[in-house]
Design a protein around this motif. Structure first.
Motif, PDB file in Angstrom:
ATOM      1  N   THR A  78      -2.093  -3.860  -5.027  1.00 12.94           N
ATOM      2  CA  THR A  78      -2.790  -2.825  -4.600  1.00 12.94           C
ATOM      3  C   THR A  78      -2.589  -1.718  -5.708  1.00 12.94           C
ATOM      4  O   THR A  78      -1.756  -1.721  -6.631  1.00 12.94           O
ATOM      5  N   ASP A  79      -3.822  -0.867  -5.725  1.00 11.00           N
ATOM      6  CA  ASP A  79      -3.934   0.018  -6.981  1.00 11.00           C
ATOM      7  C   ASP A  79      -3.159   1.419  -6.585  1.00 11.00           C
ATOM      8  O   ASP A  79      -2.385   1.421  -5.446  1.00 11.00           O
ATOM      9  N   PRO A  80      -2.992   2.341  -7.654  1.00  9.99           N
ATOM     10  CA  PRO A  80      -2.362   3.634  -7.074  1.00  9.99           C
ATOM     11  C   PRO A  80      -2.864   4.329  -6.039  1.00  9.99           C
ATOM     12  O   PRO A  80      -2.315   5.245  -5.790  1.00  9.99           O
ATOM     13  N   THR A  81      -3.765   3.914  -5.518  1.00 12.54           N
ATOM     14  CA  THR A  81      -4.379   5.114  -4.288  1.00 12.54           C
ATOM     15  C   THR A  81      -4.083   4.069  -3.156  1.00 12.54           C
ATOM     16  O   THR A  81      -4.513   4.468  -2.153  1.00 12.54           O
ATOM     17  N   LYS A 135       0.842  -1.176  -0.086  1.00  8.93           N
ATOM     18  CA  LYS A 135       0.088  -0.036   0.048  1.00  8.93           C
ATOM     19  C   LYS A 135       0.925   1.406  -0.108  1.00  8.93           C
ATOM     20  O   LYS A 135       0.486   2.191  -0.838  1.00  8.93           O
ATOM     21  N   GLU A 136       1.715   1.233   0.801  1.00 11.95           N
ATOM     22  CA  GLU A 136       2.837   2.522   0.995  1.00 11.95           C
ATOM     23  C   GLU A 136       3.461   2.731  -0.410  1.00 11.95           C
ATOM     24  O   GLU A 136       3.727   3.615  -0.867  1.00 11.95           O
ATOM     25  N   VAL A 137       3.946   1.603  -1.040  1.00 13.08           N
ATOM     26  CA  VAL A 137       4.861   1.745  -2.068  1.00 13.08           C
ATOM     27  C   VAL A 137       3.902   2.414  -3.374  1.00 13.08           C
ATOM     28  O   VAL A 137       4.214   3.092  -4.258  1.00 13.08           O
ATOM     29  N   GLN A 145      -6.068  -2.311  -1.575  1.00 11.49           N
ATOM     30  CA  GLN A 145      -5.911  -3.816  -2.087  1.00 11.49           C
ATOM     31  C   GLN A 145      -7.010  -4.173  -2.995  1.00 11.49           C
ATOM     32  O   GLN A 145      -8.312  -4.067  -2.683  1.00 11.49           O
ATOM     33  N   VAL A 146      -6.812  -4.181  -4.142  1.00 11.74           N
ATOM     34  CA  VAL A 146      -7.795  -4.538  -5.179  1.00 11.74           C
ATOM     35  C   VAL A 146      -8.112  -6.000  -5.685  1.00 11.74           C
ATOM     36  O   VAL A 146      -9.009  -6.349  -6.229  1.00 11.74           O
ATOM     37  N   PHE A 147      -6.984  -6.904  -5.386  1.00  9.46           N
ATOM     38  CA  PHE A 147      -7.163  -8.226  -5.869  1.00  9.46           C
ATOM     39  C   PHE A 147      -6.178  -8.910  -4.923  1.00  9.46           C
ATOM     40  O   PHE A 147      -5.109  -8.438  -4.503  1.00  9.46           O
ATOM     41  N   ASN A 148      -6.597 -10.278  -4.867  1.00 11.34           N
ATOM     42  CA  ASN A 148      -5.718 -11.261  -4.053  1.00 11.34           C
ATOM     43  C   ASN A 148      -5.704 -12.495  -4.694  1.00 11.34           C
ATOM     44  O   ASN A 148      -6.876 -13.056  -5.055  1.00 11.34           O
ATOM     45  N   TYR A 149      -4.433 -13.001  -5.393  1.00  8.64           N
ATOM     46  CA  TYR A 149      -4.362 -14.154  -6.169  1.00  8.64           C
ATOM     47  C   TYR A 149      -3.848 -15.119  -5.192  1.00  8.64           C
ATOM     48  O   TYR A 149      -2.876 -14.965  -4.373  1.00  8.64           O
TER      49      TYR A 149
END
Ligand code: GLN
Length: 425
Positions: free
Chosen positions: A129-132, A96-98, A135-139
């Motif tokens: 995680t997306d640019p904001t 998230k931080e990156v 977390q948008v997906f978990n594979y």
């Protein structure tokens, strides 16, 4: 001009040229040292940031499988303290931080604990995680390696999965020769390490399950966090005890010769940020299969060739022109499992012809348990969909795969590349 206008009016496919900046962070995480592993990960990210100007931030940063925890867990008890539920824990927090730092997508491998049942269920997962910074997906890894079995990892019940990634202002309509930038959503496949291998090392090699899935899904971006082993490793069930002890000695020798600690090199970073630094092609026949663990700043070409081979359905191969659709019928019609076989389908000699795909492999490096040597060599590949009538090689000599860059086999570091490829919309 008139023709172009007609095309756009008739609603036919538009060709977009997509440009992305990709960073891969290669790490040597050791079990029990999460804090130090995170510190080095941040040091690499900060040094990357310092070496690029602000408008040149990456659009996507990829970390390896189990990037912050280490990989060789031997039991459920051993791994439990390092697991996190999705959307919590050090790995997701770092992602998230990156993501917020660069306004980019981040992909990171971590040991997942699903607490919904009475007994927590464990997975080998990758968080996106997306640019904001959401977390948008978990594979979850679908094909498991011996080491995953040791701690009771479960297979992804959904199998291989794709998830669309949206990039703002990264595409240009080349059909209309437009200079205007537009957004693009890419069909993106995810695979964690063993997902690239034959299922349990038992499935037919030529099924190429993962590559075939990605061909059939028409994926344009394929993202693989990995903890892939170097051939110097001693692996379970794979060799007689005598060979194993010789290999253990060879690892000790290599450690001495390279002057590195028993866990391999840490903190001796390699920054490979130059687009022109493409990887020289070295075919399988010129690489010895007993590759030694030396020249840590150079990629392990025996694995690079093997990974390319595992993407055979993406490779141009002249041989395909002699395959008869009739002979493919039983293989392709197989209960709807796949639409193509080795890249050919009932309607097309080569499904991938004239398509493009970018493959990202973020592998770890280093040594665990004095017997497991990881192969590093994180790399960025472009499959260009060309050369169908001329290419016969099934390794890095095949010009339908562009080796845009690789890190060395044994050093932590960052690989940064601008990739440009075409998609149709
Ligand atoms: N096939 C891989 C290897 O041999 C599997 C390792 C993994 O899944 N981490 O290294």
């Amino acid at each position: 001009m008139g023709l172009k206008l007609m095309f756009s009016m008739s609603n036919s496919a538009r060709t977009l040229s997509v440009s992305l900046r990709i960073a891969i962070v290669q790490l040597n995480p050791q079990i029990g040292q999460v804090k130090q592993n995170i510190e080095r990960a941040w040091e690499l990210v900060h040094r990357l940031r310092e070496s690029i100007s602000k408008d040149k931030a990456p659009d996507l940063v990829l970390f390896p499988e189990f990037a912050l925890t280490g990989y060789n867990f031997h039991s459920r008890e051993h791994i439990l303290p390092y697991t996190s539920v999705r959307n919590e824990g050090p790995s997701i927090n770092l992602a998230k931080e990156v993501s917020r730092l660069f306004k980019c997508y981040t992909v990171i491998g971590y040991p997942e604990r699903d607490d919904q049942d009475v007994e927590p269920v464990l997975y080998n997962s990758a968080a996106v995680t997306d640019p904001t910074g959401q977390q948008v997906f978990n594979y979850r890894k679908s094909f498991l390696y011996y080491t995953d079995d040791d701690w009771g990892c479960q297979e992804n019940p959904l199998g291989f999965q794709s998830f669309p990634l949206h990039f703002k202002n990264r595409a240009r309509n080349v059909s209309e020769d437009s200079s205007e930038l537009e957004d693009v959503t890419l069909r993106t496949g995810f695979g964690i390490c063993m997902d690239l291998s034959p299922y349990k090392f038992e499935a037919p090699f030529y099924d190429f399950e993962f590559a075939t899935y990605n061909i059939d899904q028409r994926n344009e971006l394929i993202i693989c966090p990995m903890a892939w082993l170097h051939s110097a490793s001693v692996t379970k069930n794979s060799e007689p005890a005598t060979a194993a002890s010789a290999k253990l000695e060879a690892i000790q020798e290599a450690i001495k010769k390279e002057g590195i600690p028993a866990c391999g090199s840490q903190g001796n970073y390699q920054f490979n940020l130059n687009n022109s630094d493409v990887t020289p092609r070295i075919g399988r026949e010129s690489v010895s299969s007993e590759s030694e663990y030396n020249e840590l700043d150079k990629p392990d070409m025996s694995n690079v060739n093997y990974w390319i081979l595992r993407f055979m359905p993406f490779l141009a191969l002249k041989q395909r022109s002699s395959w008869l659709a009739r002979s493919l019928e039983p293989l392709v019609a197989d209960k709807g499992k796949r639409k193509s076989y080795m890249g050919a389908s009932l309607t097309s000699q080569w499904e991938f012809r004239n398509r493009n795909a970018i493959v990202l492999m973020g592998n770890r490096c280093g040594i665990e348990d004095a017997n497991t040597v990881f192969a590093g060599s994180s790399g960025i590949y472009k499959f260009n969909g060309k050369f169908a009538d001329v290419e016969t090689d099934i390794d890095s000599l095949n010009k339908s795969v562009e080796l845009l860059g690789n890190l060395g086999k044994g050093l932590e570091g960052v690989l940064l590349r601008d990739v440009t490829f075409e998609v149709t919309r």
